[in-house]
Structure formats: C-alpha cells, structure tokens
Write a protein that holds these residues in place. Structure first.
Motif, PDB file in Angstrom:
ATOM      1  N   VAL A   1       0.847  -1.197   0.000  1.00  0.00           N
ATOM      2  CA  VAL A   1       0.000   0.000   0.000  1.00  0.00           C
ATOM      3  C   VAL A   1       0.888   1.256   0.000  1.00  0.00           C
ATOM      4  O   VAL A   1       1.797   1.372   0.829  1.00  0.00           O
ATOM      5  N   PRO A   2       0.650   2.176  -0.933  1.00  0.00           N
ATOM      6  CA  PRO A   2       1.425   3.416  -0.953  1.00  0.00           C
ATOM      7  C   PRO A   2       1.328   4.149   0.385  1.00  0.00           C
ATOM      8  O   PRO A   2       0.256   4.232   0.986  1.00  0.00           O
ATOM      9  N   GLY A   3       2.460   4.640   0.853  1.00  0.00           N
ATOM     10  CA  GLY A   3       2.498   5.372   2.117  1.00  0.00           C
ATOM     11  C   GLY A   3       2.939   4.530   3.294  1.00  0.00           C
ATOM     12  O   GLY A   3       3.289   5.072   4.335  1.00  0.00           O
ATOM     13  N   VAL A   4       2.914   3.211   3.157  1.00  0.00           N
ATOM     14  CA  VAL A   4       3.387   2.346   4.244  1.00  0.00           C
ATOM     15  C   VAL A   4       4.905   2.305   4.178  1.00  0.00           C
ATOM     16  O   VAL A   4       5.484   1.930   3.162  1.00  0.00           O
ATOM     17  N   THR A   5       5.555   2.717   5.270  1.00  0.00           N
ATOM     18  CA  THR A   5       7.014   2.667   5.314  1.00  0.00           C
ATOM     19  C   THR A   5       7.505   1.384   5.970  1.00  0.00           C
ATOM     20  O   THR A   5       8.590   0.917   5.663  1.00  0.00           O
ATOM     21  N   GLU A   6       6.679   0.819   6.863  1.00  0.00           N
ATOM     22  CA  GLU A   6       7.055  -0.439   7.514  1.00  0.00           C
ATOM     23  C   GLU A   6       5.805  -1.126   8.057  1.00  0.00           C
ATOM     24  O   GLU A   6       4.915  -0.468   8.588  1.00  0.00           O
ATOM     25  N   VAL A   7       5.761  -2.453   7.909  1.00  0.00           N
ATOM     26  CA  VAL A   7       4.741  -3.241   8.591  1.00  0.00           C
ATOM     27  C   VAL A   7       5.387  -3.631   9.914  1.00  0.00           C
ATOM     28  O   VAL A   7       6.280  -4.473   9.961  1.00  0.00           O
ATOM     29  N   VAL A   8       4.956  -2.988  10.979  1.00  0.00           N
ATOM     30  CA  VAL A   8       5.595  -3.131  12.284  1.00  0.00           C
ATOM     31  C   VAL A   8       5.255  -4.465  12.920  1.00  0.00           C
ATOM     32  O   VAL A   8       6.112  -5.123  13.507  1.00  0.00           O
ATOM     33  N   ARG A   9       3.987  -4.887  12.780  1.00  0.00           N
ATOM     34  CA  ARG A   9       3.539  -6.085  13.487  1.00  0.00           C
ATOM     35  C   ARG A   9       2.343  -6.673  12.779  1.00  0.00           C
ATOM     36  O   ARG A   9       1.453  -5.954  12.328  1.00  0.00           O
ATOM     37  N   VAL A  10       2.308  -8.009  12.697  1.00  0.00           N
ATOM     38  CA  VAL A  10       1.137  -8.750  12.228  1.00  0.00           C
ATOM     39  C   VAL A  10       1.006  -9.954  13.143  1.00  0.00           C
ATOM     40  O   VAL A  10       1.956 -10.715  13.311  1.00  0.00           O
ATOM     41  N   SER A  11      -0.156 -10.118  13.761  1.00  0.00           N
ATOM     42  CA  SER A  11      -0.348 -11.228  14.686  1.00  0.00           C
ATOM     43  C   SER A  11      -1.694 -11.905  14.458  1.00  0.00           C
ATOM     44  O   SER A  11      -2.751 -11.289  14.632  1.00  0.00           O
ATOM     45  N   ALA A  12      -1.635 -13.185  14.094  1.00  0.00           N
ATOM     46  CA  ALA A  12      -2.874 -13.962  13.959  1.00  0.00           C
ATOM     47  C   ALA A  12      -3.468 -14.251  15.333  1.00  0.00           C
ATOM     48  O   ALA A  12      -4.681 -14.434  15.454  1.00  0.00           O
ATOM     49  N   ASP A  13      -2.622 -14.293  16.363  1.00  0.00           N
ATOM     50  CA  ASP A  13      -3.097 -14.606  17.717  1.00  0.00           C
ATOM     51  C   ASP A  13      -4.148 -13.621  18.199  1.00  0.00           C
ATOM     52  O   ASP A  13      -5.150 -14.020  18.784  1.00  0.00           O
ATOM     53  N   ASP A  14      -3.913 -12.327  17.962  1.00  0.00           N
ATOM     54  CA  ASP A  14      -4.898 -11.337  18.412  1.00  0.00           C
ATOM     55  C   ASP A  14      -5.586 -10.609  17.259  1.00  0.00           C
ATOM     56  O   ASP A  14      -6.357  -9.685  17.475  1.00  0.00           O
TER      57      ASP A  14
ATOM     58  N   GLN B   1      -0.030  -3.614  12.626  1.00  0.00           N
ATOM     59  CA  GLN B   1       0.341  -2.217  12.808  1.00  0.00           C
ATOM     60  C   GLN B   1       1.325  -1.828  11.715  1.00  0.00           C
ATOM     61  O   GLN B   1       2.254  -2.590  11.424  1.00  0.00           O
ATOM     62  N   VAL B   2       1.081  -0.670  11.121  1.00  0.00           N
ATOM     63  CA  VAL B   2       1.980  -0.156  10.087  1.00  0.00           C
ATOM     64  C   VAL B   2       2.424   1.246  10.474  1.00  0.00           C
ATOM     65  O   VAL B   2       1.742   1.947  11.223  1.00  0.00           O
ATOM     66  N   SER B   3       3.591   1.640   9.938  1.00  0.00           N
ATOM     67  CA  SER B   3       4.037   3.013  10.107  1.00  0.00           C
ATOM     68  C   SER B   3       4.029   3.687   8.740  1.00  0.00           C
ATOM     69  O   SER B   3       3.995   3.029   7.697  1.00  0.00           O
ATOM     70  N   GLY B   4       4.048   5.000   8.772  1.00  0.00           N
ATOM     71  CA  GLY B   4       3.966   5.774   7.544  1.00  0.00           C
ATOM     72  C   GLY B   4       2.686   6.577   7.510  1.00  0.00           C
ATOM     73  O   GLY B   4       2.049   6.786   8.545  1.00  0.00           O
ATOM     74  N   GLU B   5       2.302   6.996   6.307  1.00  0.00           N
ATOM     75  CA  GLU B   5       1.104   7.831   6.134  1.00  0.00           C
ATOM     76  C   GLU B   5       0.189   7.261   5.048  1.00  0.00           C
ATOM     77  O   GLU B   5      -0.171   7.967   4.099  1.00  0.00           O
ATOM     78  N   PRO B   6      -0.202   5.980   5.175  1.00  0.00           N
ATOM     79  CA  PRO B   6      -1.077   5.402   4.157  1.00  0.00           C
ATOM     80  C   PRO B   6      -2.523   5.869   4.316  1.00  0.00           C
ATOM     81  O   PRO B   6      -2.929   6.299   5.399  1.00  0.00           O
ATOM     82  N   ASP B   7      -3.266   5.760   3.241  1.00  0.00           N
ATOM     83  CA  ASP B   7      -4.701   6.021   3.285  1.00  0.00           C
ATOM     84  C   ASP B   7      -5.361   4.845   4.000  1.00  0.00           C
ATOM     85  O   ASP B   7      -5.205   3.695   3.561  1.00  0.00           O
ATOM     86  N   PRO B   8      -6.077   5.087   5.103  1.00  0.00           N
ATOM     87  CA  PRO B   8      -6.717   3.982   5.826  1.00  0.00           C
ATOM     88  C   PRO B   8      -7.628   3.133   4.942  1.00  0.00           C
ATOM     89  O   PRO B   8      -7.653   1.911   5.064  1.00  0.00           O
ATOM     90  N   ALA B   9      -8.352   3.761   4.030  1.00  0.00           N
ATOM     91  CA  ALA B   9      -9.246   3.012   3.141  1.00  0.00           C
ATOM     92  C   ALA B   9      -8.448   2.091   2.222  1.00  0.00           C
ATOM     93  O   ALA B   9      -8.898   0.993   1.888  1.00  0.00           O
ATOM     94  N   ALA B  10      -7.246   2.507   1.825  1.00  0.00           N
ATOM     95  CA  ALA B  10      -6.405   1.675   0.962  1.00  0.00           C
ATOM     96  C   ALA B  10      -5.908   0.444   1.716  1.00  0.00           C
ATOM     97  O   ALA B  10      -5.800  -0.641   1.140  1.00  0.00           O
TER      98      ALA B  10
END
Length: 66
Positions: free
Chosen positions: A24-37, A41-50
């Motif tokens: 997704v444009p604007g995402v600088t890093e995918v900080v965390r992805v957890s199937a458990d919960d 979480q992403v950092s950067g300035e992406p469009d939430p709808a995107a």
C-alpha cells in the motif's frame, strides 16, 4: 496505524497480510502482524481506506482502530 483483522489463523495468513499491507502506498514499515490477536500495525502515512481495501482483496475483513 493499527488494524483489526478478522480471518487470520496461521503463519500463511500473517504473510499474506504483511505482503498486502507493505504494497500500500504510504506504508514505510509493517511493524507487526499477529494472527493470535488479529491485529496489525503499520508506520507511515497510508490512506486507511487503501489498507482496508488491500486486505479485502486478500479475503480478510479489516478495520482501522483509533
């Protein structure tokens, strides 16, 4: 930015989510992805709808958390 994601259940799902979010444009890093919960979480300035649309394309229901 944090997201709540429904439908993640395994490591393969986590990878699919990570890859979709990173594209997704604007995402600088995918900080965390957890199937458990069911969260990501992403950092950067992406469009939430995107972000939601990218995950919808992968078959996951998602919403941005405040």
């Amino acid at each position: 930015m944090k997201l709540k994601i429904e439908g993640m259940s395994c490591g393969h799902c986590e990878k699919a989510v990570r890859d979709a979010l990173q594209a997704v444009p604007g995402v600088t890093e995918v900080v965390r992805v957890s199937a458990d919960d069911g969260q990501a979480q992403v950092s950067g300035e992406p469009d939430p709808a995107a972000l939601v649309a990218a995950l919808d394309e992968q078959g996951f229901d998602a919403r941005v958390e405040a």
